[in-house]
Design a protein around this motif. Structure first.
Motif, PDB file in Angstrom:
ATOM      1  N   SER A 162       0.856  -1.141   0.049  1.00 43.88           N
ATOM      2  CA  SER A 162       0.095   0.109  -0.183  1.00 43.88           C
ATOM      3  C   SER A 162       0.801   1.425   0.057  1.00 43.88           C
ATOM      4  O   SER A 162       1.792   1.253   0.431  1.00 43.88           O
ATOM      5  CB  SER A 162      -0.878   0.114   1.382  1.00 43.88           C
ATOM      6  N   PRO A 163       0.580   2.307  -0.683  1.00 43.64           N
ATOM      7  CA  PRO A 163       1.420   3.501  -1.105  1.00 43.64           C
ATOM      8  C   PRO A 163       1.364   4.242   0.515  1.00 43.64           C
ATOM      9  O   PRO A 163       0.201   4.767   0.937  1.00 43.64           O
ATOM     10  CB  PRO A 163       0.663   4.130  -1.836  1.00 43.64           C
ATOM     11  N   ALA A 164       2.342   4.361   0.901  1.00 40.34           N
ATOM     12  CA  ALA A 164       2.714   4.931   2.234  1.00 40.34           C
ATOM     13  C   ALA A 164       2.295   6.524   2.062  1.00 40.34           C
ATOM     14  O   ALA A 164       2.449   7.068   1.298  1.00 40.34           O
ATOM     15  CB  ALA A 164       3.971   4.879   2.967  1.00 40.34           C
ATOM     16  N   GLY A 165       1.489   7.151   3.200  1.00 40.76           N
ATOM     17  CA  GLY A 165       1.449   8.489   3.073  1.00 40.76           C
ATOM     18  C   GLY A 165      -0.152   8.566   2.708  1.00 40.76           C
ATOM     19  O   GLY A 165      -0.658   9.699   2.859  1.00 40.76           O
ATOM     20  N   LEU A 166      -0.965   7.578   2.371  1.00 36.60           N
ATOM     21  CA  LEU A 166      -2.287   7.752   1.871  1.00 36.60           C
ATOM     22  C   LEU A 166      -3.015   7.715   3.353  1.00 36.60           C
ATOM     23  O   LEU A 166      -2.519   7.312   4.242  1.00 36.60           O
ATOM     24  CB  LEU A 166      -2.669   6.769   1.252  1.00 36.60           C
ATOM     25  N   GLY A 192       8.431   0.189  -7.382  1.00 38.62           N
ATOM     26  CA  GLY A 192       8.169   1.509  -8.189  1.00 38.62           C
ATOM     27  C   GLY A 192       8.876   2.717  -7.196  1.00 38.62           C
ATOM     28  O   GLY A 192       9.608   3.596  -8.125  1.00 38.62           O
ATOM     29  N   ALA A 193       8.603   2.816  -6.114  1.00 29.61           N
ATOM     30  CA  ALA A 193       9.241   3.917  -5.268  1.00 29.61           C
ATOM     31  C   ALA A 193      10.760   3.778  -5.328  1.00 29.61           C
ATOM     32  O   ALA A 193      11.196   5.015  -5.287  1.00 29.61           O
ATOM     33  CB  ALA A 193       8.671   3.828  -3.825  1.00 29.61           C
ATOM     34  N   TYR A 253       8.078   6.681  -0.435  1.00 31.18           N
ATOM     35  CA  TYR A 253       7.587   5.685   0.246  1.00 31.18           C
ATOM     36  C   TYR A 253       6.678   6.198   1.353  1.00 31.18           C
ATOM     37  O   TYR A 253       5.425   5.576   1.802  1.00 31.18           O
ATOM     38  CB  TYR A 253       8.972   5.357   1.172  1.00 31.18           C
ATOM     39  N   VAL A 254       6.863   7.602   2.145  1.00 32.92           N
ATOM     40  CA  VAL A 254       5.786   8.072   2.972  1.00 32.92           C
ATOM     41  C   VAL A 254       5.648   9.602   2.621  1.00 32.92           C
ATOM     42  O   VAL A 254       6.472  10.471   3.002  1.00 32.92           O
ATOM     43  CB  VAL A 254       6.440   7.956   4.464  1.00 32.92           C
ATOM     44  N   SER A 255       4.790  10.026   1.721  1.00 34.91           N
ATOM     45  CA  SER A 255       4.561  11.078   1.063  1.00 34.91           C
ATOM     46  C   SER A 255       4.081  12.172   2.218  1.00 34.91           C
ATOM     47  O   SER A 255       4.128  13.512   1.938  1.00 34.91           O
ATOM     48  CB  SER A 255       3.726  11.148   0.005  1.00 34.91           C
ATOM     49  N   THR A 256       3.309  11.872   3.273  1.00 31.09           N
ATOM     50  CA  THR A 256       2.969  12.536   4.242  1.00 31.09           C
ATOM     51  C   THR A 256       4.031  13.204   5.295  1.00 31.09           C
ATOM     52  O   THR A 256       3.625  14.041   6.022  1.00 31.09           O
ATOM     53  CB  THR A 256       1.727  12.033   5.119  1.00 31.09           C
ATOM     54  N   ILE A 257       5.292  12.647   5.290  1.00 31.49           N
ATOM     55  CA  ILE A 257       6.213  13.247   6.218  1.00 31.49           C
ATOM     56  C   ILE A 257       6.592  14.673   5.488  1.00 31.49           C
ATOM     57  O   ILE A 257       6.834  14.732   4.392  1.00 31.49           O
ATOM     58  CB  ILE A 257       7.515  12.465   5.844  1.00 31.49           C
ATOM     59  N   PHE A 266       8.343  18.032   4.520  1.00 30.74           N
ATOM     60  CA  PHE A 266      10.077  18.286   4.251  1.00 30.74           C
ATOM     61  C   PHE A 266      10.831  18.645   5.188  1.00 30.74           C
ATOM     62  O   PHE A 266      12.107  18.414   5.144  1.00 30.74           O
ATOM     63  CB  PHE A 266       9.872  19.644   2.951  1.00 30.74           C
ATOM     64  N   TYR A 267      10.484  19.450   6.367  1.00 31.11           N
ATOM     65  CA  TYR A 267      11.294  19.568   7.434  1.00 31.11           C
ATOM     66  C   TYR A 267      11.785  18.340   8.290  1.00 31.11           C
ATOM     67  O   TYR A 267      12.545  18.570   9.125  1.00 31.11           O
ATOM     68  CB  TYR A 267      10.916  20.885   8.397  1.00 31.11           C
ATOM     69  N   HIS A 268      11.321  17.508   8.013  1.00 27.57           N
ATOM     70  CA  HIS A 268      11.677  16.057   8.664  1.00 27.57           C
ATOM     71  C   HIS A 268      12.294  15.010   7.520  1.00 27.57           C
ATOM     72  O   HIS A 268      12.557  13.761   7.980  1.00 27.57           O
ATOM     73  CB  HIS A 268      10.515  15.363   9.173  1.00 27.57           C
ATOM     74  N   ALA A 269      12.162  15.305   6.433  1.00 29.89           N
ATOM     75  CA  ALA A 269      12.698  14.350   5.308  1.00 29.89           C
ATOM     76  C   ALA A 269      13.956  13.978   5.351  1.00 29.89           C
ATOM     77  O   ALA A 269      14.301  12.846   5.066  1.00 29.89           O
ATOM     78  CB  ALA A 269      12.274  15.152   3.884  1.00 29.89           C
ATOM     79  N   ASP A 270      14.994  14.783   5.575  1.00 27.62           N
ATOM     80  CA  ASP A 270      16.491  14.509   5.776  1.00 27.62           C
ATOM     81  C   ASP A 270      16.702  13.607   6.843  1.00 27.62           C
ATOM     82  O   ASP A 270      17.556  12.563   6.736  1.00 27.62           O
ATOM     83  CB  ASP A 270      17.198  15.542   6.072  1.00 27.62           C
ATOM     84  N   LYS A 271      15.908  13.634   7.923  1.00 27.98           N
ATOM     85  CA  LYS A 271      16.093  12.546   9.226  1.00 27.98           C
ATOM     86  C   LYS A 271      15.527  11.224   8.630  1.00 27.98           C
ATOM     87  O   LYS A 271      16.244  10.215   8.880  1.00 27.98           O
ATOM     88  CB  LYS A 271      15.583  13.224  10.284  1.00 27.98           C
ATOM     89  N   ALA A 272      14.257  11.569   8.150  1.00 29.30           N
ATOM     90  CA  ALA A 272      13.677  10.105   7.508  1.00 29.30           C
ATOM     91  C   ALA A 272      14.468   9.585   6.411  1.00 29.30           C
ATOM     92  O   ALA A 272      14.578   8.254   6.517  1.00 29.30           O
ATOM     93  CB  ALA A 272      12.143  10.377   7.347  1.00 29.30           C
TER      94      ALA A 272
END
Length: 453
Positions: free
Chosen positions: A12-16, A331-332, A360-364, A366-372
């Motif tokens: 399942s697409p993460a972030g939905l 795909g991701a 992979y997790v589109s709801t994260i 952007f200001y947490h994206a580097d750590k993730a």
């Protein structure tokens, strides 16, 4: 690097909104990836750099559980503060640099690209509440002549079907056969096709960067062209193109369901309002001023948007999949992070540098994206791809490299069975070549890329 024999089931697409909901691929006629449709370990999958390739063997749950919980936290206050910052900087630069001419003013529209990216964040519900996301996203995108809800719908489908040859919504490459038909030549005559010349490549890049975005919105250019097969059931007789009936502005488009019509109309109203304001400014302040103030910077926004999206999904190291072997995880992983220095991280909000995580997790936010991103690298292993060599200059160079080397996709020359459903970029200089033939381009970059992962 041996090809993996492990099964990867479509995730399942993460972030939905519901991360456990089964991906839409199960509702289509496409078969999900399973142990019976996995590329075999004995097959020789070779990417566009001549390196051996194996499909991902991890799961979306494995990705999500490694991401720190705080990365999933969304702050409306912080998100809105970035919007306020970018708007304030646009107004400040416009006010102080107006006398500097169109090119000087264009610097302000680096922040307008940032506004586009923040609206993109809203489309993924990264600003907390749905009402806040859609209100801000609609206003920001409408100001840039972007139909927010139409884009949100088609972009969501892109995330659900990234690198799927029959369902992806952006930069779907041509197959070798489609490439030949486009130029009216047989496969053995590909060496005569002018598209692989430096002059054509330069024209392709310039035209795509300037006009590719509005053309995509109007015609679905670069998106899939299998509309009759989609579950919406509205694609009969429709195809990509100016008069093909596939547009982000038309409620009857097969890109949408009937229930989306009111949102598409709302899009169009937003565009009409913006166009009316622009007409008023042109009429009262002069059309040359409007051109300077809006349309030159608007073309710059198009430039950065198309360049970014193209390079996120186009690289000789990236695969594409048919419906026989595609899965969400695969795909991701068919995306790549790049580096655009200060502009990318501070003005474009990291959309270039953390795109793999975003798929992979589109709801994260952007200001947490580097750590993730750092958290998922050990799970992805060598499947994580990034090209950060030479920073911003390397980003620009990669436009030329990808335009030249990524002409069409086809199976690796020695692929067997279902491995023929894993496709790689090729061009006329490397027609179904094998690594043993000794005719591959340098693999130095892709090795360095993977070492960074």
């Amino acid at each position: 690097m041996a090809a993996s024999s492990n099964s990867v089931i479509a995730e399942s697409p993460a972030g939905l909104p519901n991360p456990t909901e089964k991906t839409a691929v199960s509702q289509l006629s496409w078969r999900q990836a399973s142990s019976s449709s996995d590329p075999q370990e004995s097959d020789k999958l070779i990417d566009g750099y001549g390196n051996k390739f194996d499909v991902p063997d991890y799961t979306i749950n494995g990705i999500r559980k490694e991401i720190p919980k705080e990365c999933f936290h969304r702050s409306a206050t912080l998100g809105v503060s970035y919007v306020a910052r970018d708007v304030a900087l646009i107004l400040a630069i416009f006010y102080t640099c107006n006398l500097g001419g169109a090119w000087f003013l264009s610097a302000a529209w680096l922040f307008s690209t940032g506004i586009w990216v923040l609206a993109h964040e809203c489309g993924h519900q990264a600003f907390s509440s749905k009402i806040l996301n859609d209100t801000l996203g609609f206003i920001m995108h409408s100001s840039l002549l972007v139909p927010y809800f139409s884009w949100k719908i088609s972009h969501g489908k892109h995330h659900k079907a990234t690198a799927h040859m029959e369902r992806d919504m952006v930069f779907v490459p041509r197959t070798r056969e489609e490439h030949c038909r486009r130029f009216g030549v047989d496969t053995e005559e590909l060496h005569e096709v002018a598209q692989d010349t430096p002059l054509y490549s330069a024209w392709f890049i310039i035209a795509r960067l300037l006009f590719g975005w509005p053309i995509y919105l109007l015609t679905n250019d670069t998106g899939h062209n299998y509309h009759e097969r989609q579950p919406e059931g509205r694609g009969k007789g429709k195809s990509n193109g100016l008069f093909g009936g596939v547009s982000h502005f038309d409620p009857r488009s097969p890109l949408f369901e009937a229930k989306d019509a009111k949102l598409i109309f709302l899009n169009d109203i937003g565009i009409i309002v913006t166009a009316t304001v622009l007409y008023y400014v042109g009429s009262t302040c002069g059309w040359s001023n409007l051109f300077r103030w809006y349309f030159v910077p608007y073309l710059w926004v198009n430039n950065w948007l198309v360049a970014t999206t193209f390079l996120q999904h186009t690289d000789p190291s990236l695969p594409h999949y048919t419906g026989e072997v595609w899965s969400f995880v695969r795909g991701a992983a068919a995306t790549i992070d790049r580096d655009f220095g200060f502009i990318g991280r501070r003005l474009f909000h990291g959309i270039i540098e953390t795109h793999v995580l975003h798929h992979y997790v589109s709801t994260i936010p952007f200001y947490h994206a580097d750590k993730a991103t750092e958290a998922i690298k050990p799970v992805m292993g060598h499947h994580y791809r990034s090209d950060t060599t030479e920073g911003s200059l390397g980003f620009i160079k990669s436009l030329w490299r990808s335009a030249r080397r990524c002409q069409w996709v086809e199976p690796a020359a020695e692929a067997k069975g279902v491995s023929n459903d894993v496709l790689f970029y090729r061009n006329r200089k490397w027609l179904r070549a094998t690594s043993e033939a000794g005719v591959w381009p340098s693999t130095k970059r892709v090795r360095r890329t993977r070492a960074l992962g």
